[in-house]
Motif scaffolding. Structure first.
Motif, mmCIF file in Angstrom:
data_model
loop_
_atom_site.group_PDB
_atom_site.id
_atom_site.type_symbol
_atom_site.label_atom_id
_atom_site.label_comp_id
_atom_site.label_asym_id
_atom_site.label_seq_id
_atom_site.Cartn_x
_atom_site.Cartn_y
_atom_site.Cartn_z
ATOM 1 N N UNK A 161 -16.747 -14.724 -45.328
ATOM 2 C CA UNK A 161 -15.785 -14.831 -44.580
ATOM 3 C C UNK A 161 -15.719 -15.945 -43.819
ATOM 4 N N UNK A 162 -15.048 -16.994 -44.418
ATOM 5 C CA UNK A 162 -14.848 -18.662 -43.892
ATOM 6 C C UNK A 162 -13.678 -18.890 -43.039
ATOM 7 N N UNK A 163 -12.830 -17.656 -43.086
ATOM 8 C CA UNK A 163 -11.498 -17.913 -42.501
ATOM 9 C C UNK A 163 -11.180 -17.151 -41.277
ATOM 10 N N UNK A 164 -12.422 -17.333 -40.512
ATOM 11 C CA UNK A 164 -12.412 -16.557 -39.076
ATOM 12 C C UNK A 164 -11.660 -16.935 -38.150
ATOM 13 N N UNK A 165 -10.896 -18.172 -38.188
ATOM 14 C CA UNK A 165 -9.902 -18.778 -37.095
ATOM 15 C C UNK A 165 -8.555 -18.474 -37.740
ATOM 16 N N UNK A 166 -8.227 -18.049 -38.733
ATOM 17 C CA UNK A 166 -6.898 -17.650 -39.297
ATOM 18 C C UNK A 166 -6.437 -16.280 -38.529
ATOM 19 N N UNK A 219 -8.742 -12.907 -37.248
ATOM 20 C CA UNK A 219 -8.896 -12.494 -35.861
ATOM 21 C C UNK A 219 -8.386 -10.963 -35.410
ATOM 22 N N UNK A 220 -7.500 -10.323 -36.219
ATOM 23 C CA UNK A 220 -6.843 -9.235 -35.816
ATOM 24 C C UNK A 220 -7.476 -8.029 -36.696
ATOM 25 N N UNK A 221 -8.239 -8.390 -37.818
ATOM 26 C CA UNK A 221 -8.642 -7.462 -38.692
ATOM 27 C C UNK A 221 -10.173 -6.738 -38.024
ATOM 28 N N UNK A 271 -12.662 -8.406 -35.579
ATOM 29 C CA UNK A 271 -13.361 -9.426 -35.692
ATOM 30 C C UNK A 271 -12.987 -10.551 -34.582
ATOM 31 N N UNK A 272 -11.881 -10.914 -34.125
ATOM 32 C CA UNK A 272 -11.804 -11.783 -33.027
ATOM 33 C C UNK A 272 -12.472 -11.522 -31.762
ATOM 34 N N UNK A 273 -12.299 -10.242 -31.509
ATOM 35 C CA UNK A 273 -13.025 -9.497 -30.216
ATOM 36 C C UNK A 273 -14.624 -9.615 -30.341
ATOM 37 N N UNK A 274 -15.072 -9.510 -31.365
ATOM 38 C CA UNK A 274 -16.702 -9.783 -31.574
ATOM 39 C C UNK A 274 -16.914 -11.177 -31.479
ATOM 40 N N UNK A 275 -16.084 -12.112 -32.108
ATOM 41 C CA UNK A 275 -16.528 -13.545 -32.144
ATOM 42 C C UNK A 275 -16.247 -14.004 -30.518
#
Length: 67
Positions: A28-33, A37-39, A9-13
């Protein structure tokens, strides 16, 4: 960029910040945690009870339309 269920997810973002809207839309509101980012998309969808294939399709369709 081609997104798969194994994409992190972090790479996509990082590559396409505008895709956050699709993660927010399914709860999925916890995108910064750190864990988000590693999932992978598949892992996050399992936790959130959503369809990873549908999310990947939405993101790839969006990215294709941005070209």
């Amino acid at each position: 960029m081609q997104v798969t269920k194994q994409s992190i997810i972090g790479d996509v973002l990082d590559a396409a910040p505008a895709t956050a809207q699709f993660f927010f839309a399914i709860g999925m509101h916890c995108l910064g945690c750190p864990s988000a980012r590693g999932e992978s998309i598949e892992e996050a969808c399992m936790v959130h009870g959503t369809d990873a294939d549908a999310l990947v399709k939405q993101i790839n369709d969006f990215l294709a339309s941005e070209k």
